[in-house]
Design a protein around this motif. Structure first.
Motif, short mmCIF file in Angstrom:
data_model
loop_
_atom_site.label_atom_id
_atom_site.label_comp_id
_atom_site.label_asym_id
_atom_site.label_seq_id
_atom_site.Cartn_x
_atom_site.Cartn_y
_atom_site.Cartn_z
N LEU A 197 36.02 59.16 36.92
CA LEU A 197 34.56 59.06 37.08
C LEU A 197 34.15 58.18 38.31
O LEU A 197 33.33 58.29 39.11
N LEU A 198 34.77 56.91 38.18
CA LEU A 198 34.72 55.90 39.07
C LEU A 198 34.84 56.28 40.54
O LEU A 198 33.91 56.07 41.53
N ALA A 199 35.95 56.97 40.76
CA ALA A 199 36.25 57.31 41.98
C ALA A 199 35.17 58.59 42.60
O ALA A 199 34.88 58.65 43.95
N ALA A 200 34.80 59.38 41.74
CA ALA A 200 33.85 60.56 42.09
C ALA A 200 32.45 59.66 42.28
O ALA A 200 31.59 60.14 43.25
N THR A 201 32.18 58.78 41.61
CA THR A 201 30.89 57.95 41.97
C THR A 201 30.83 57.11 43.34
O THR A 201 29.99 57.40 44.06
N ILE A 202 31.94 56.70 43.21
CA ILE A 202 32.17 55.72 44.82
C ILE A 202 32.04 56.83 45.80
O ILE A 202 31.59 56.64 46.95
N GLY A 203 32.85 57.83 45.68
CA GLY A 203 33.07 59.06 46.76
C GLY A 203 31.80 59.45 47.12
O GLY A 203 31.36 59.56 48.50
N GLY A 204 31.01 59.87 46.06
CA GLY A 204 29.61 60.25 46.46
C GLY A 204 28.75 59.48 47.11
O GLY A 204 27.97 59.89 47.88
N ALA A 205 28.75 58.21 46.90
CA ALA A 205 28.07 57.01 47.22
C ALA A 205 28.12 56.90 48.87
O ALA A 205 27.33 56.61 49.47
N LEU A 206 29.44 56.81 49.04
CA LEU A 206 30.12 56.49 50.43
C LEU A 206 30.28 57.41 51.23
O LEU A 206 31.03 57.47 52.20
N ASP A 207 30.42 58.89 50.60
CA ASP A 207 30.95 60.07 51.28
C ASP A 207 32.47 59.82 51.60
O ASP A 207 32.97 60.41 52.79
N ILE A 208 33.07 59.30 50.71
CA ILE A 208 34.60 59.23 50.91
C ILE A 208 35.16 60.72 50.40
O ILE A 208 34.83 61.19 49.11
N LYS A 209 35.96 61.11 51.24
CA LYS A 209 36.67 62.44 50.91
C LYS A 209 38.17 62.11 50.72
O LYS A 209 38.72 61.75 51.70
N PRO A 210 38.92 62.58 49.47
CA PRO A 210 40.27 62.41 49.45
C PRO A 210 40.98 63.58 50.03
O PRO A 210 40.46 64.52 49.98
N ILE A 211 42.13 63.37 50.77
CA ILE A 211 42.99 64.24 50.87
C ILE A 211 44.08 64.40 49.61
O ILE A 211 44.71 63.53 49.58
N LEU A 212 44.22 65.58 49.09
CA LEU A 212 45.01 65.99 47.74
C LEU A 212 45.98 66.83 48.14
O LEU A 212 46.10 67.57 49.26
N HIS A 213 47.08 66.57 47.48
CA HIS A 213 48.46 66.98 47.63
C HIS A 213 49.17 67.71 46.57
O HIS A 213 49.01 67.24 45.20
N CYS A 214 49.99 68.59 46.65
CA CYS A 214 50.73 69.41 45.45
C CYS A 214 51.94 69.76 46.07
O CYS A 214 52.32 70.13 47.21
N HIS A 215 52.84 69.20 45.49
CA HIS A 215 54.52 69.48 45.57
C HIS A 215 55.33 69.46 44.40
O HIS A 215 54.78 68.66 43.41
N ARG A 216 55.77 70.59 43.99
CA ARG A 216 56.65 70.70 42.86
C ARG A 216 55.69 70.47 41.54
O ARG A 216 56.21 70.00 40.42
N GLY A 217 54.61 70.99 41.75
CA GLY A 217 53.72 71.22 40.43
C GLY A 217 52.81 69.75 40.27
O GLY A 217 52.01 69.87 39.38
N ASP A 218 53.10 68.94 41.07
CA ASP A 218 52.58 67.55 40.59
C ASP A 218 51.35 67.34 41.70
O ASP A 218 51.62 67.77 42.95
N THR A 219 50.26 67.09 41.57
CA THR A 219 49.08 66.74 42.32
C THR A 219 48.63 65.41 42.38
O THR A 219 48.70 64.76 41.19
N GLY A 220 47.97 64.87 43.41
CA GLY A 220 47.29 63.56 43.57
C GLY A 220 46.85 63.43 44.67
O GLY A 220 46.98 64.32 45.81
N PRO A 221 46.09 62.26 45.03
CA PRO A 221 45.73 61.97 46.69
C PRO A 221 46.74 61.31 47.47
O PRO A 221 47.54 60.59 46.82
N VAL A 222 46.63 61.77 48.58
CA VAL A 222 47.68 61.22 49.58
C VAL A 222 46.73 60.17 50.71
O VAL A 222 47.33 59.21 51.31
N ALA A 223 45.35 60.43 50.82
CA ALA A 223 44.57 59.76 51.85
C ALA A 223 43.29 59.73 51.38
O ALA A 223 42.88 60.72 50.54
N LYS A 224 42.26 58.68 51.50
CA LYS A 224 40.86 58.63 51.63
C LYS A 224 40.21 58.31 52.96
O LYS A 224 40.72 57.45 53.47
N LEU A 225 39.38 59.31 53.26
CA LEU A 225 38.30 59.00 54.69
C LEU A 225 36.89 59.20 54.20
O LEU A 225 36.74 59.88 53.31
#
Length: 313
Positions: A197-225
């Motif tokens: 929730l915090l990441a979504a709130t901050i992301g919406g306020a600052l227009d931060i967009k994550p780059i998400l990644h999937c490999h071998r079934g695992d997902t998560g962020p690798v960068a934020k811009l």
């Protein structure tokens, strides 16, 4: 040997390519309120449904994986007659029930196929292999394309199986979601804690967009811009460098949660396509599956390819 290939509709490949290469489909059904659509990879039907229902209420959608009983019926009614060996390539089992349903169906199929094949004049054994692609979205497209390439080249089923299982562990998907608030609402509805929730709130306020990644079934962020287009440009630039460094298959998949012409105007797209052309990489572009759009939001973009282990930079 007649080799068949089956995918589920979460696999981001164009319908025209699936039909031209006789790749069969397990449709995923999406329900939003009283509206329902079985996803058969029809791009216009997907966009119409998205515009009517997903934009405002998509985060409340319920998706239904193709059930084991219907998978069994599809095989026994058609596939055990049409083919001698079938590869069923599914979305990662960590995100969907489809793999488990197909595996459960496979036991009944292999127990019941003999009299059906005999009536059709086939007295040879039938074989079925369910393979977890360990991927989502555009990343899921790598295995079916390679399976078709190997089948058409006359490769034997055991060799195809070995190659697909190897590539499943070397396939990568990267995604930029357009609306992090939607993604948070969707993951909350699903009971998934992937986006805080915090990441979504901050992301919406600052227009931060994550780059998400999937490999071998695992997902998560690798960068934020900051900003969607800068994040897309970063991702396209990274993919261009991976193409130039060398991929494990001559394939790159792109999917977009909207009209494809809008994707082609995004910064970095032309350079990526030029690099693929220069290195003989075939590019597959498609509207994101309906399942994908209800899970990550309209306007999101994903890239899939197979490569050696690497870090995002």
């Amino acid at each position: 040997m007649r080799i068949g290939i089956v995918v589920d509709s979460a696999c981001d490949l164009p319908l025209a390519w699936l039909e031209a290469n006789d790749v069969r489909l397990l449709p995923v059904t999406v329900r939003i309120g009283g509206a329902e659509l079985a996803d058969h990879r029809d791009e216009q039907a997907t966009l119409d449904f998205v515009n009517a229902h997903v934009v405002e209420r998509g985060h409340t959608a319920e998706t239904s994986a193709f059930p084991a009983e219907r998978i069994k019926d599809l095989f026994l009614d058609q596939l055990v007659i049409d083919y001698d060996y079938v590869f069923c390539l599914t979305v990662t089992r960590s995100r969907s029930q489809i793999h488990d349903n197909a595996t459960a169906a496979s036991f009944a199929i292999l127990n019941e196929y003999r009299p059906i094949r005999a009536r059709a004049g086939h007295n040879t054994p039938f074989a079925l292999r369910v393979i977890d692609s360990q991927q989502v979205f555009a990343g899921q497209g790598i295995l079916p394309v390679e399976a078709v390439r190997l089948r058409d080249a006359g490769a034997a089923a055991p060799d195809i199986r070995s190659r697909l299982e190897l590539l499943a562990g070397h396939s990568y998907a990267y995604m930029v979601p357009r609306d992090l608030g939607y993604l948070r609402a969707r993951t909350k509805h699903r009971g998934d804690r992937s986006v805080g929730l915090l990441a979504a709130t901050i992301g919406g306020a600052l227009d931060i967009k994550p780059i998400l990644h999937c490999h071998r079934g695992d997902t998560g962020p690798v960068a934020k811009l900051r900003g969607f287009e800068p994040a897309i440009e970063k991702l396209f630039g990274f993919a261009t460098r991976r193409v130039e460094a060398g991929l494990l298959t001559p394939t790159l998949c792109l999917s977009y949660g909207g009209e494809l012409e809008a994707m082609r105007w995004l910064p970095g797209y032309e350079a990526l396509i030029a690099a693929c052309k220069a290195h003989n990489i075939e590019v597959f572009e498609t509207v994101m599956s309906l399942t994908g759009m209800v899970n990550v939001g309209v306007g999101s973009l994903t890239i899939g390819f197979a490569a050696e282990a690497h870090a995002f930079s």
